[in-house]
Motif scaffolding. Sequence first.
Motif, PDB file in Angstrom:
ATOM      1  N   PRO A 160       0.805  -1.229   0.000  1.00 41.00           N
ATOM      2  CA  PRO A 160       0.000   0.000   0.000  1.00 41.00           C
ATOM      3  C   PRO A 160       0.836   1.277   0.000  1.00 41.00           C
ATOM      4  O   PRO A 160       0.363   2.315  -0.471  1.00 41.00           O
ATOM      5  N   GLU A 161       2.056   1.218   0.513  1.00 34.42           N
ATOM      6  CA  GLU A 161       2.873   2.441   0.553  1.00 34.42           C
ATOM      7  C   GLU A 161       3.233   2.932  -0.851  1.00 34.42           C
ATOM      8  O   GLU A 161       3.528   4.118  -1.063  1.00 34.42           O
ATOM      9  N   LYS A 169     -10.855   3.164   7.012  1.00 38.76           N
ATOM     10  CA  LYS A 169      -9.789   2.148   7.016  1.00 38.76           C
ATOM     11  C   LYS A 169      -9.075   2.101   5.668  1.00 38.76           C
ATOM     12  O   LYS A 169      -7.838   1.931   5.612  1.00 38.76           O
ATOM     13  N   GLU A 170      -9.811   2.238   4.589  1.00 37.50           N
ATOM     14  CA  GLU A 170      -9.207   2.206   3.263  1.00 37.50           C
ATOM     15  C   GLU A 170      -8.263   3.388   3.056  1.00 37.50           C
ATOM     16  O   GLU A 170      -7.158   3.239   2.533  1.00 37.50           O
ATOM     17  N   VAL A 171      -8.698   4.562   3.462  1.00 37.01           N
ATOM     18  CA  VAL A 171      -7.852   5.742   3.292  1.00 37.01           C
ATOM     19  C   VAL A 171      -6.582   5.626   4.137  1.00 37.01           C
ATOM     20  O   VAL A 171      -5.469   5.957   3.678  1.00 37.01           O
ATOM     21  N   GLN A 172      -6.757   5.139   5.356  1.00 37.81           N
ATOM     22  CA  GLN A 172      -5.598   4.995   6.250  1.00 37.81           C
ATOM     23  C   GLN A 172      -4.628   3.940   5.737  1.00 37.81           C
ATOM     24  O   GLN A 172      -3.419   3.994   6.016  1.00 37.81           O
ATOM     25  N   LYS A 173      -5.135   2.991   4.961  1.00 35.75           N
ATOM     26  CA  LYS A 173      -4.287   1.911   4.458  1.00 35.75           C
ATOM     27  C   LYS A 173      -3.312   2.423   3.404  1.00 35.75           C
ATOM     28  O   LYS A 173      -2.224   1.863   3.235  1.00 35.75           O
ATOM     29  N   TYR A 174      -3.688   3.474   2.668  1.00 30.90           N
ATOM     30  CA  TYR A 174      -2.854   3.987   1.590  1.00 30.90           C
ATOM     31  C   TYR A 174      -2.440   5.433   1.927  1.00 30.90           C
ATOM     32  O   TYR A 174      -3.015   6.400   1.403  1.00 30.90           O
ATOM     33  N   PRO A 175      -1.439   5.593   2.790  1.00 30.41           N
ATOM     34  CA  PRO A 175      -1.097   6.936   3.290  1.00 30.41           C
ATOM     35  C   PRO A 175      -0.537   7.875   2.233  1.00 30.41           C
ATOM     36  O   PRO A 175      -0.636   9.104   2.372  1.00 30.41           O
ATOM     37  N   SER A 220     -11.558  13.956   7.783  1.00 33.84           N
ATOM     38  CA  SER A 220     -11.437  15.257   8.464  1.00 33.84           C
ATOM     39  C   SER A 220     -10.888  16.330   7.524  1.00 33.84           C
ATOM     40  O   SER A 220     -10.094  17.196   7.929  1.00 33.84           O
ATOM     41  N   ARG A 221     -11.249  16.215   6.243  1.00 34.86           N
ATOM     42  CA  ARG A 221     -10.880  17.175   5.207  1.00 34.86           C
ATOM     43  C   ARG A 221      -9.362  17.327   5.067  1.00 34.86           C
ATOM     44  O   ARG A 221      -8.845  18.403   4.720  1.00 34.86           O
ATOM     45  N   ALA A 222      -8.636  16.262   5.341  1.00 29.21           N
ATOM     46  CA  ALA A 222      -7.171  16.299   5.274  1.00 29.21           C
ATOM     47  C   ALA A 222      -6.660  16.325   3.836  1.00 29.21           C
ATOM     48  O   ALA A 222      -5.556  16.819   3.572  1.00 29.21           O
ATOM     49  N   LYS A 223      -7.433  15.779   2.910  1.00 24.56           N
ATOM     50  CA  LYS A 223      -7.019  15.723   1.511  1.00 24.56           C
ATOM     51  C   LYS A 223      -8.184  16.130   0.622  1.00 24.56           C
ATOM     52  O   LYS A 223      -9.356  15.977   1.003  1.00 24.56           O
ATOM     53  N   LEU A 234      -5.739   6.322  -4.963  1.00 20.39           N
ATOM     54  CA  LEU A 234      -6.812   5.434  -4.509  1.00 20.39           C
ATOM     55  C   LEU A 234      -8.101   5.901  -5.179  1.00 20.39           C
ATOM     56  O   LEU A 234      -8.606   6.998  -4.905  1.00 20.39           O
ATOM     57  N   LEU A 235      -8.600   5.070  -6.089  1.00 24.63           N
ATOM     58  CA  LEU A 235      -9.844   5.379  -6.801  1.00 24.63           C
ATOM     59  C   LEU A 235     -11.024   4.757  -6.064  1.00 24.63           C
ATOM     60  O   LEU A 235     -10.999   3.563  -5.728  1.00 24.63           O
ATOM     61  N   PHE A 236     -12.044   5.564  -5.818  1.00 20.02           N
ATOM     62  CA  PHE A 236     -13.316   5.053  -5.294  1.00 20.02           C
ATOM     63  C   PHE A 236     -14.327   5.045  -6.430  1.00 20.02           C
ATOM     64  O   PHE A 236     -14.387   6.001  -7.233  1.00 20.02           O
ATOM     65  N   CYS A 237     -15.114   3.997  -6.499  1.00 19.94           N
ATOM     66  CA  CYS A 237     -16.120   3.913  -7.557  1.00 19.94           C
ATOM     67  C   CYS A 237     -17.269   3.034  -7.066  1.00 19.94           C
ATOM     68  O   CYS A 237     -17.225   2.474  -5.967  1.00 19.94           O
TER      69      CYS A 237
END
Length: 1030
Positions: A902-903, A950-956, A985-988, A908-911
């Motif tokens: 993941p690093e 969890k998905e967002v945190q997995k791919y920092p 939290s609007r980080a990205k 990261l595409l969401f669909c």
Amino acid sequence: MGRSLELRSSRTAWATCETASPPKVFNKKISMCGGTCLWSQLLRRLKQENHLSPGSGGYSEPRSCHSTPSWDIFFRNTNAGAPPGTAYQSPLPLSRGSLAAVAHAQSLVEAQPNVDKLVEDHLAVQSLIRAYQVRGHHIAKLDPLGISCVNFDDAPVTVSSNVDLAVFKERLRMLTVGGFYGLDESDLDKVFHLPTTTFIGGQESALPLREIIRRLEMAYCQHIGVEFMFINDLEQCQWIRQKFETPGIMQFTNEEKRTLLARLVRSTRFEEFLQRKWSSEKRFGLEGCEVLIPALKTIIDKSSENGVDYVIMGMPHRYGRLNVLANVIRKELEQIFCQFDSKLEAADEGSGDVKYHLGMYHRRINRVTDRNITLSLVANPSHLEAADPVVMGKTKAEQFYCGDTEGKKVMSILLHGDAAFAGQGIVYETFHLSDLPSYTTHGTVHVVVNNQIGFTTDPRMARSSPYPTDVARVVNAPIFHVNSDDPEAVMYVCKVAAEWRSTFHKDVVVDLVCYRRNGHNEMDEPMFTQPLMYKQIRKQKPVLQKYAELLVSQGVVNQPEYEEEISKYDKICEEAFARSKDEKILHIKHWLDSPWPGFFTLDGQPRSMSCPSTGLTEDILTHIGNVASSVPVENFTIHGGLSRILKTRGEMVKNRTVDWALAEYMAFGSLLKEGIHIRLSGQDVERGTFSHRHHVLHDQNVDKRTCIPMNHLWPNQAPYTVCNSSLSEYGVLGFELGFAMASPNALVLWEAQFGDFHNTAQCIIDQFICPGQAKWVRQNGIVLLLPHGMEGMGPEHSSARPERFLQMCNDDPDVLPDLQEANFDINQLYDCNWVVVNCSTPGNFFHVLRRQILLPFRKPLIIFTPKSLLRHPEARSSFDEMLPGTHFQRVIPEDGPAAQNPENVKRLLFCTGKVYYDLTRERKARDMVGQVAITRIEQLSPFPFDLLLKEVQKYPNAELAWCQEEHKNQGYYDYVKPRLRTTISRAKPVWYAGRDPAAAPATGNKKTHLTELQRLLDTAFDLDVFKNLS
């Protein structure tokens, strides 16, 4: 003479038969009327005397009508009053020895009145009778105001025992469309034989013309107007004639009159009480049609007497809904009165609704029949007539669950307004469901409150038809118009309507011609737009006062008894008003129209807040798969193409995989095993729009022989209903919503032919499905299957408009819920107003269908179903994804090389849905499987905050992008983006990869479609595209 008789009488001969046009061939007419009319008898006599050629089908030229003395005897006896069967006497046998007798007889005949005139007069009388039956309602005295908007005749004639033909001449000319067929003053006392198509004679078979006209006037031109001659069933027409023509049939006992008076007292005084207590409140009262309450109670009484024990009602918010709740359903008066208290606190979650929208369910004893009866008034929005199909669906469901296959136990009553009945297309859609096998409720009684105005619009501006009820003619429903200022006429018509429904199990309409004493509501000023009408209304004596004076004059009641009845009900209202002041909290659940006993706890809560696994054992999956790939009926020949489809299914079962159709089959089949009834309805659902389902097999050699393998799965399974619907969305979706209301232990699904077409049912979605629980504390588990996907099929075959459903979801995009809460996912489902999913695998589709029933509560489920994925080789699921312990996956995370490192993932595409397969294909082609991760959001609402975090945190190190095939101002982007931003939290930023904004959902040009698709894929996989936008 014979030829002239044919020409002169052909225009009137049809009068005794049911067809609408004169016969061209008289022999055929004999068979059509059963040979019972006078015309037929005359023709039989003619045949016997060789004046009608058997082979010609019409008259041959007779030698001389006067050559047969039997004609003289027949007509002389007929006019003297002898029945036709005895009036005829056989002619003397013609022989050489009787020539002298013949000559003598002929001389006698020539001295008799003209036979042509006699025949034509009889036919004219029959035409006159039929004219009254067909058109008598045009001149009936229906309008209590005397200013009828149906301007057929400005001057109704008062009938008395002395009929003056001079007075009737003009109206009879109009009734008979152009002429009175030669009858004149001298014929008034002439006796005519009556045809079998009338009952005005009672026990008499012949009457003078004067009495015939008088009785026809009494039957068809007083306070009841009967429309029925368009019905193409002789038995039904005869039944109606008998009910309205038989002399003296409309009689009431003194006890019945007193009951009617008491009901009018309650109806009238209830409105007056509300007006005294809350004069500035809207209540949409019943003033001007107070007779509605005794009318409804009469229909219910008669239906109860005929065996009905459950009546489901629907009505608009107008026309005295509170009065109906109080005096028909018997809602406690204090519960109604407390609704007017502005300080009352709401105890239930949700918005609630105004008092005149709420429903009710009540079981009580019917005092007239002393039988138990259940009454349910379905909650409704202000959208007039929208509740019609909902009531029909609920009625059908209740009939289904109690095994009432003929509608003898459960029935429906629908109330309508005149303007809405004529103006709203859903009325037509609902009528056309009335006789369809999977939708019929075996007859509905429709009651139209015809106050001759729609808000401020006159009837002449509101409809093109003479009556507001003309739409009912399309299904051969008889229409009974009645003057609402004649309560006894109203009661009689309502009894006949209930008997019709009980006898023929078909729809019937009662048109209560009345007026509206106030404006559109109690605050409205009607004199702005209808000054003359309301001047007349101000002069109008209330119907209660009129009827009370009539009964007092008849000695049925005296004045003190009448006043005591009023005082008694006034006291009931005052006592209830006093009790209502003790009510501090408003419980909408007390107004529930469809309770589910035993499903919830006593206080209406779910029995648990968990959901078991939706997986199945491999044995069950295999068994269902084997049935789905076979024909469980012997000697049944299926189409060759279907054989190949079933063979493919069988191979998939052997390989432990399922496609979309097989996954649906396994979800349905397993629920049937568990006793859950399944009903799948919509256009072409039996085969499936895309020829993938094939739940109904058709024998290729035997007409109408079908097989539903789903009903051959288990020995004691629940029944499976799959039914192609009429080409209606609004009506059919409303019907299925009503069906789903009846029981939580059923999976009711409506499938659109294409998802694009659901918007013609937008009213049902917006007013019932989306806010139903919030407004009425009424849960509903209906499932909408909406085919969706951008595949180059044009603007009307691409989009189920997911943006609209997501916009109406009640979750807050800016608030992150407590992700540590126990049973977070179930609590989310419980709090939402509906569930919106777009599955990308057959296995997940299987799970979400089963979860819909295994949840401890019910929510509407919106599923955007695929089209191309139905046969996509990669859109397959293994049995392993459906075994015990498996669940519906709200999110399907990346499971390829990107997830292993993941690093290294840059994006990261969401669909959601089908576009996933386009993305994976493109990612593979670009060799970016390690740089781009793709996560599928299967459940869009409630939003899976916990899993996506969890998905967002997995791919920092990955930037975030939402990818969709829909245009930017459509689809899911505006719903997903703020919630994803809240999750992190609007980080990205959350970037967009998809089509540009557009007015239409899709292009109609194939090349443009492919260009747009490639452009969105380029954006999705260009890792530098967003760099200059940060």
